[in-house]
Scaffold this active site. Structure first.
Site, PDB file in Angstrom:
ATOM      1  N   HIS A  72       0.809  -1.148   0.175  1.00 26.76           N
ATOM      2  CA  HIS A  72       0.040  -0.081   0.012  1.00 26.76           C
ATOM      3  C   HIS A  72       0.813   1.235   0.012  1.00 26.76           C
ATOM      4  CE1 HIS A  72      -3.437  -2.328   1.697  1.00 26.76           C
ATOM      5  NE2 HIS A  72      -3.491  -2.487   0.289  1.00 26.76           N
ATOM      6  N   ARG A  77      -9.028   2.783  -2.805  1.00 21.03           N
ATOM      7  CA  ARG A  77      -8.392   3.267  -1.800  1.00 21.03           C
ATOM      8  C   ARG A  77      -8.206   4.787  -1.927  1.00 21.03           C
ATOM      9  NH1 ARG A  77      -2.760   2.844  -0.976  1.00 21.03           N
ATOM     10  NH2 ARG A  77      -2.907   0.965  -2.551  1.00 21.03           N
ATOM     11  N   GLU A  97     -12.726 -17.857   7.269  1.00 22.17           N
ATOM     12  CA  GLU A  97     -11.288 -17.815   7.454  1.00 22.17           C
ATOM     13  C   GLU A  97     -10.666 -18.089   9.095  1.00 22.17           C
ATOM     14  OE1 GLU A  97      -8.787 -15.152   4.611  1.00 22.17           O
ATOM     15  OE2 GLU A  97     -10.673 -14.118   5.075  1.00 22.17           O
TER      16      GLU A  97
HETATM   17  P1  IMP Z   1      -5.814  -4.574  -2.174  1.00 21.17           P
HETATM   18  O1  IMP Z   1      -7.446  -5.034  -1.952  1.00 21.17           O
HETATM   19  O2  IMP Z   1      -5.403  -4.535  -3.770  1.00 21.17           O
HETATM   20  O3  IMP Z   1      -5.337  -3.369  -1.381  1.00 21.17           O
HETATM   21  O4  IMP Z   1      -5.241  -6.038  -1.701  1.00 21.17           O
HETATM   22  C1  IMP Z   1      -4.741  -6.183  -0.591  1.00 21.17           C
HETATM   23  C2  IMP Z   1      -5.949  -6.312   0.467  1.00 21.17           C
HETATM   24  O5  IMP Z   1      -6.814  -7.762   0.454  1.00 21.17           O
HETATM   25  C3  IMP Z   1      -5.595  -6.380   1.917  1.00 21.17           C
HETATM   26  O6  IMP Z   1      -5.371  -5.427   2.630  1.00 21.17           O
HETATM   27  C4  IMP Z   1      -6.891  -7.423   2.469  1.00 21.17           C
HETATM   28  O7  IMP Z   1      -7.832  -6.543   2.830  1.00 21.17           O
HETATM   29  C5  IMP Z   1      -7.322  -8.133   1.319  1.00 21.17           C
HETATM   30  N1  IMP Z   1      -6.920  -9.596   1.457  1.00 21.17           N
HETATM   31  C6  IMP Z   1      -5.818 -10.223   0.762  1.00 21.17           C
HETATM   32  N2  IMP Z   1      -5.470 -11.175   1.175  1.00 21.17           N
HETATM   33  C7  IMP Z   1      -6.646 -11.559   1.870  1.00 21.17           C
HETATM   34  C8  IMP Z   1      -7.001 -12.777   2.678  1.00 21.17           C
HETATM   35  O8  IMP Z   1      -6.444 -13.780   2.688  1.00 21.17           O
HETATM   36  N3  IMP Z   1      -8.211 -12.580   3.251  1.00 21.17           N
HETATM   37  C9  IMP Z   1      -8.826 -11.578   3.642  1.00 21.17           C
HETATM   38  N4  IMP Z   1      -8.555 -10.613   2.915  1.00 21.17           N
HETATM   39  C10 IMP Z   1      -7.357 -10.534   1.990  1.00 21.17           C
END
Ligand code: IMP
Ligand code: ZN
Length: 344
Positions: free
Chosen positions: A68, A103, A201
């Site tokens: 991020h 975001r 999970e």
């Molecule tokens: P983004 O949505 O592209 O920022 O990808 C990262 C985000 O995906 C993380 O901050 C989590 O909110 C979500 N994420 C990634 N892997 C998992 C998982 O295994 N379980 C739940 N949420 C996940």
């Protein structure tokens, strides 16, 4: 005849990826290209390589912070998305459903310009890989922020209906709850978005039940759903009845500690009861994997045969959020590959 090794078979197979988070999929190379400091990249590598016994699900969530930090401008988001698409293409993925959480970075990027940057990278893709976008609601966010994000998601879905195909529930499963967010998912569904929800999970039978009752198009992970794995019979029977396809992410489950070992993975119950599922990476950067390796591990540890791998790939096409015409083309590609490469 030359029998290909499992590695060659899995690498060359045209693959379908249905569960990949953008910011969890960044390679070290991309982080460096985006200007992450050598210290941050070294820490990212250290966390990636810490054995599962040495960390838990919450530790895994810390790793997303590095990504991020590196994707805090629309330009960086665009470049990150382009790189991730290219890396999946290099792994012979022919269909990618990328998911990401809109975001805002105050003064630099709005949730809308974030999504626009991702969409632009998808539109500019010239590789032979079809890419669709799923937008995520983070269970950690306040209901107000999630509602604002949904407004952005619906607005951009109208603008890019053939790219933005679905909505996802993700984020730290210890935080928030589905019931508070259900209304947002109902609204999204009414507006034509397909739904996929991370589910079970951590042990939480009540929430798993609410998620299944919602009847999403797909669920993610589900390590605590079957009664032998900490779930309850009621939910397992419901899943068996509804046959909702499950997005399975083997390495992610092992490394984040929700599953003890590949050999004892809960997917065995899905196979035994002939329930639909796909194989995916989840976060190929964070978990240091790729889809070919996930297929290889399925062959090795779950004693799945090559023919079954082809069946899983073909079923994944059917579970995808592509249009029927796109699905037909993907099935054709798979058939062509089988015709040229397999004699079973
Ligand atoms: P983004 O949505 O592209 O920022 O990808 C990262 C985000 O995906 C993380 O901050 C989590 O909110 C979500 N994420 C990634 N892997 C998992 C998982 O295994 N379980 C739940 N949420 C996940
Ligand atoms: Zn996930």
């Amino acid at each position: 005849m030359n029998i290909p090794s499992n590695r060659d078979f899995c690498k060359s197979l045209p693959k379908i990826e249905l569960h990949a988070h953008l910011n969890g999929s960044l390679s070290e190379k991309t982080l460096t290209e985006l200007g992450s400091s050598p210290d941050d990249v070294a820490e990212y590598q250290r966390l990636q390589r810490t054995p599962p016994e040495g960390r838990n699900l919450s530790d895994c969530f810390k790793i997303f912070g590095f990504a991020h930090k590196a994707t805090a401008t629309p330009e960086a988001v665009y470049l990150a998305t382009k790189n991730v698409i290219r890396e999946f293409y290099d792994d012979n993925v022919i269909y990618l459903e990328l998911r990401t959480t809109p975001r805002e970075e105050v003064g630099i990027m709005t949730a809308e310009s974030y999504v626009e940057a991702v969409v632009k990278a998808i539109q500019d893709n010239t590789y032979d890989i079809l890419v669709k976008l799923i937008l995520s609601i983070n269970r950690q966010h306040s209901p107000e922020l999630s509602k604002n994000n949904l407004d952005v998601i619906l607005k951009l879905k109208e603008k890019y209906p053939n790219i933005i195909r679905g909505i996802d529930l993700s984020g730290d499963p210890h935080k928030g709850n589905f019931e508070d967010l259900k209304i947002l998912f109902e609204t999204a569904r009414k507006n034509g978005l397909r739904t996929t929800l991370h589910c079970g999970e951590v042990k939480n039978d009540e929430e798993v039940s609410q998620i299944l009752e919602f009847r999403p198009d797909r669920i993610g992970h589900a390590p605590f759903l079957h009664p032998n794995y900490g779930g309850c019979s009621k939910n397992w029977n419901l899943l068996r009845m509804l046959k909702i396809p499950t997005e399975i992410c083997l390495t992610s489950n092992i490394i984040s500690g929700t599953t003890k070992s590949y050999e004892l993975h809960h997917i065995k119950e899905w196979i035994k009861h002939d329930l639909p599922f796909s194989l995916n990476t989840d976060d190929k950067g964070v978990f240091h994997t790729d889809l070919s390796q996930e297929f290889e591990r399925a062959l090795k540890y779950l004693h799945i045969k090559n023919e079954q791998i082809l069946e899983i790939s073909s079923n994944s096409v059917n579970h995808s959020f592509a249009t029927q015409e796109e699905k037909n083309k993907l099935q054709e590609k798979l058939k062509e590959w089988v015709y040229t490469n397999c004699n079973f």
